[in-house]
Design an enzyme around this catalytic site. Sequence first.
Site, PDB file in Angstrom:
ATOM      1  N   GLY A  46     106.151 -60.155 -46.733  1.00 36.95           N
ATOM      2  CA  GLY A  46     106.407 -60.216 -48.159  1.00 36.95           C
ATOM      3  C   GLY A  46     106.959 -58.895 -48.654  1.00 36.95           C
ATOM      4  N   GLN A  51     109.401 -52.349 -54.267  1.00 39.33           N
ATOM      5  CA  GLN A  51     109.246 -51.670 -52.974  1.00 39.33           C
ATOM      6  C   GLN A  51     110.566 -51.155 -52.420  1.00 39.33           C
ATOM      7  OE1 GLN A  51     106.620 -55.020 -51.336  1.00 39.33           O
ATOM      8  NE2 GLN A  51     105.896 -53.248 -50.222  1.00 39.33           N
ATOM      9  N   CYS A  88     100.430 -53.487 -45.960  1.00 42.80           N
ATOM     10  CA  CYS A  88     101.566 -53.443 -46.877  1.00 42.80           C
ATOM     11  C   CYS A  88     102.622 -52.503 -46.314  1.00 42.80           C
ATOM     12  CB  CYS A  88     101.090 -52.933 -48.234  1.00 42.80           C
ATOM     13  SG  CYS A  88     102.395 -52.760 -49.454  1.00 42.80           S
ATOM     14  N   LEU A  89     103.887 -52.920 -46.400  1.00 43.11           N
ATOM     15  CA  LEU A  89     104.973 -52.087 -45.875  1.00 43.11           C
ATOM     16  C   LEU A  89     105.063 -50.748 -46.613  1.00 43.11           C
ATOM     17  CD1 LEU A  89     107.774 -54.770 -45.352  1.00 43.11           C
ATOM     18  CD2 LEU A  89     106.343 -53.707 -43.602  1.00 43.11           C
ATOM     19  N   HIS A 130      99.399 -60.728 -53.495  1.00 45.51           N
ATOM     20  CA  HIS A 130      99.722 -59.347 -53.101  1.00 45.51           C
ATOM     21  C   HIS A 130     101.071 -58.916 -53.695  1.00 45.51           C
ATOM     22  CE1 HIS A 130      99.805 -56.063 -49.861  1.00 45.51           C
ATOM     23  NE2 HIS A 130     101.022 -56.030 -50.360  1.00 45.51           N
ATOM     24  N   GLU A 131     102.076 -59.784 -53.577  1.00 49.06           N
ATOM     25  CA  GLU A 131     103.416 -59.425 -54.071  1.00 49.06           C
ATOM     26  C   GLU A 131     103.464 -59.399 -55.597  1.00 49.06           C
ATOM     27  OE1 GLU A 131     105.199 -58.067 -51.963  1.00 49.06           O
ATOM     28  OE2 GLU A 131     104.109 -58.846 -50.241  1.00 49.06           O
ATOM     29  N   HIS A 134     102.251 -56.206 -56.869  1.00 50.82           N
ATOM     30  CA  HIS A 134     103.275 -55.148 -56.823  1.00 50.82           C
ATOM     31  C   HIS A 134     104.084 -55.115 -58.122  1.00 50.82           C
ATOM     32  CE1 HIS A 134     103.211 -53.299 -52.879  1.00 50.82           C
ATOM     33  NE2 HIS A 134     103.206 -54.456 -52.248  1.00 50.82           N
TER      34      HIS A 134
HETATM   35 NI    NI Z   1     102.714 -54.823 -50.263  1.00 49.68          NI
END
Ligand code: NI
Length: 148
Positions: A46, A51, A88-89, A130-131, A134
């Site tokens: 995701g 991000q 998370c990236l 989660h997204e 963000h």
């Molecule tokens: Ni994330």
Amino acid sequence: MALRTIRKKGDDILYKKSKEVKIFDEKLAQLLDDMYDTMKNADGVGLAAVQVGVLKRCLVIDIGEGRIELVNPVITEREGEQTGQEGCLSVPDVWGDVKRPKKVKVSAFDRKGKSIIQEGEDLLAVALCHEIDHLNGELFDDKIIEKQ
Ligand code: NI
């Protein structure tokens, strides 16, 4: 294919609230395509626009069941509860358990501005929450109940 740079924890932009998308144009389509390529290239499931440094309310998800992209997503229903490990990236090398709904229903728009409903259960519900977090400037590591 155009890869964008993934912003990492420490970058203030990750704590900013993203803005609603009002124009559904080629630039938005390009952003979504780039986000998908960037996510895949980083082995993620995701990615939210913030991000890659763009404060627009849109996200891409692929948990192995195909590509999902949502613009201006809003969670309209939550059901049940689950706790599972997340990463998370933008927060490298951190994993931990986060409590999430078991099932969610999300109303959103597609890249052309058409209204859509996305439902998700289990891992997909986690990814959606989660997204969407963000987009509100929230990182998962502040919600960890148990570090791994
Ligand atoms: Ni994330």
